[in-house]
Scaffold this active site. Structure first.
Site, PDB file in Angstrom:
ATOM      1  CE1 TYR A   1     -19.158 -33.093 -12.711  1.00 49.73           C
ATOM      2  CE2 TYR A   1     -20.831 -34.384 -11.555  1.00 49.73           C
ATOM      3  CZ  TYR A   1     -19.624 -34.445 -12.198  1.00 49.73           C
ATOM      4  OH  TYR A   1     -18.879 -35.563 -12.329  1.00 49.73           O
TER       5      TYR A   1
ATOM      6  CB  THR B   1     -12.029 -38.111  -6.883  1.00 48.62           C
ATOM      7  OG1 THR B   1     -13.128 -37.366  -6.969  1.00 48.62           O
ATOM      8  CG2 THR B   1     -11.995 -39.436  -7.684  1.00 48.62           C
TER       9      THR B   1
END
Length: 252
Positions: free
Chosen positions: A157, A192
Site C-alpha cells: 500500500y 475512515t
C-alpha cells in the site's frame, strides 16, 4: 477568503461514496462547485448524493471503476453532459492492506497497484483534454504518509502511494504549460472505513494514536479542507507539491 471558494467550478471525485471522498464532495458543493461523485459502491454513492444535494442539481453519481478506461470515458462524458466543463479531478479512490511485505500475495499486489496507481494514471489521462478546453484545472491526488515513512505493517500500500507521489510530480511538470496543476494530499491516520481494521479495538486505536504527536486521529473534514485548498485558485502557485495533513506524524 470570504464566500464560496469554488464558485462556478465543476469537479469529479473518485471513491466519493464514503470517507474522505464523500466529505470532499460535500464541502465542494458547499463552496459553490457542481460535483460528480464516482465510485463502484453504487448504493452508497447514490445515498451520499441524496444527503449532499437531494435535488441532484449540484451533485450527481456515476458508477466508476477507476481501473477501467471505458468507465473513465463514460464518467467524463457524464460530467460534460451534465455541467458542460471539468475544472477539478480528485483521485481519491484507493484500496488498503496491512499485510507485511513478506506476506504479500501477488494477487493482492496487483489489485492495490491497479486501483491506487493505474486508477490515478487513467484519471489524469482522461481529464486532460476537457481541462485544456477550460484553460486549465486542478488535479488532486490523495496519497498517504506511508509513502513517506515506513511502518510495522503494510508495504505494498505504501509503495503504491509512493508511486502516486512520483506520478504527481511528473504529471505536474508535463501539464504545467496546459495550466493544469497536479498536487497530492497526504493524510495521516484518518477516521475512515478504510482503516477501520486498524482502530476497531481499543488497543489498535491507541497504537495508531501513539504515532501522532497531536494525540488523536484526524477527521475526514480536516482532509476535505486540504482538498478544497488544492482545488481552489488559492493554491494557484502550487503544482507538483505535497500537502501533508498528518497531526505531525512525519515530523518525527
Amino acid at each position: 477568503m470570504n464566500g464560496p471558494r469554488l464558485q462556478g467550478k465543476v469537479a469529479l471525485i473518485t471513491g466519493a461514496a464514503r470517507g474522505i471522498g464523500a466529505a470532499t464532495a460535500r464541502l465542494f458543493v458547499e463552496h459553490g462547485a457542481n460535483v460528480i461523485l464516482g465510485d463502484v459502491l453504487e448504493k452508497q454513492g447514490l445515498a451520499t448524493v441524496d444527503e449532499i444535494d437531494s435535488s441532484h442539481h449540484r451533485a450527481r453519481f456515476v458508477k466508476l471503476d477507476v481501473t477501467r478506461e471505458r468507465d473513465w470515458r463514460e464518467a467524463v462524458k457524464v460530467v460534460l453532459t451534465s455541467f458542460g466543463k471539468l475544472n477539478i479531478l480528485v483521485n481519491n479512490a484507493g484500496v488498503y492492506s496491512t499485510d507485511r511485505v513478506a506476506n504479500t500475495r501477488v494477487g493482492e499486489w496487483g489489485q492495490i497497484t491497479r486501483v491506487n496507481m493505474l486508477g490515478a494514471i487513467l484519471g489524469i489521462k482522461h481529464v486532460v483534454a476537457a481541462m485544456r478546453k477550460t484553460d486549465g484545472g486542478s488535479i488532486v491526488n490523495v496519497g498517504s504518509t506511508t509513502a513517506l515513512v515506513g511502518s510495522s505493517r503494510g508495504g505494498v500500500y505504501g509503495a503504491s502511494k509512493a508511486a502516486l507521489l512520483s506520478l504527481t510530480k511528473h504529471a505536474a511538470v508535463q501539464h504545467a504549460s496546459d495550466r493544469i496543476r497536479v498536487n497530492i494530499l497526504v493524510p495521516g491516520p484518518v477516521e475512515t472505513d478504510m482503516i477501520a481494521q486498524n482502530i476497531k479495538t481499543y488497543k489498535g486505536r491507541q497504537t495508531s494514536i501513539a504515532r501522532v504527536p497531536v494525540g488523536r486521529i484526524g477527521t475526514v473534514e480536516e482532509l476535505a479542507y486540504g482538498g478544497l485548498f488544492l482545488a481552489s485558485n488559492e493554491s494557484s502557485y502550487m503544482t507538483g507539491a505535497e500537502l501533508v495533513i498528518d497531526g505531525g506524524l512525519t515530523a518525527q
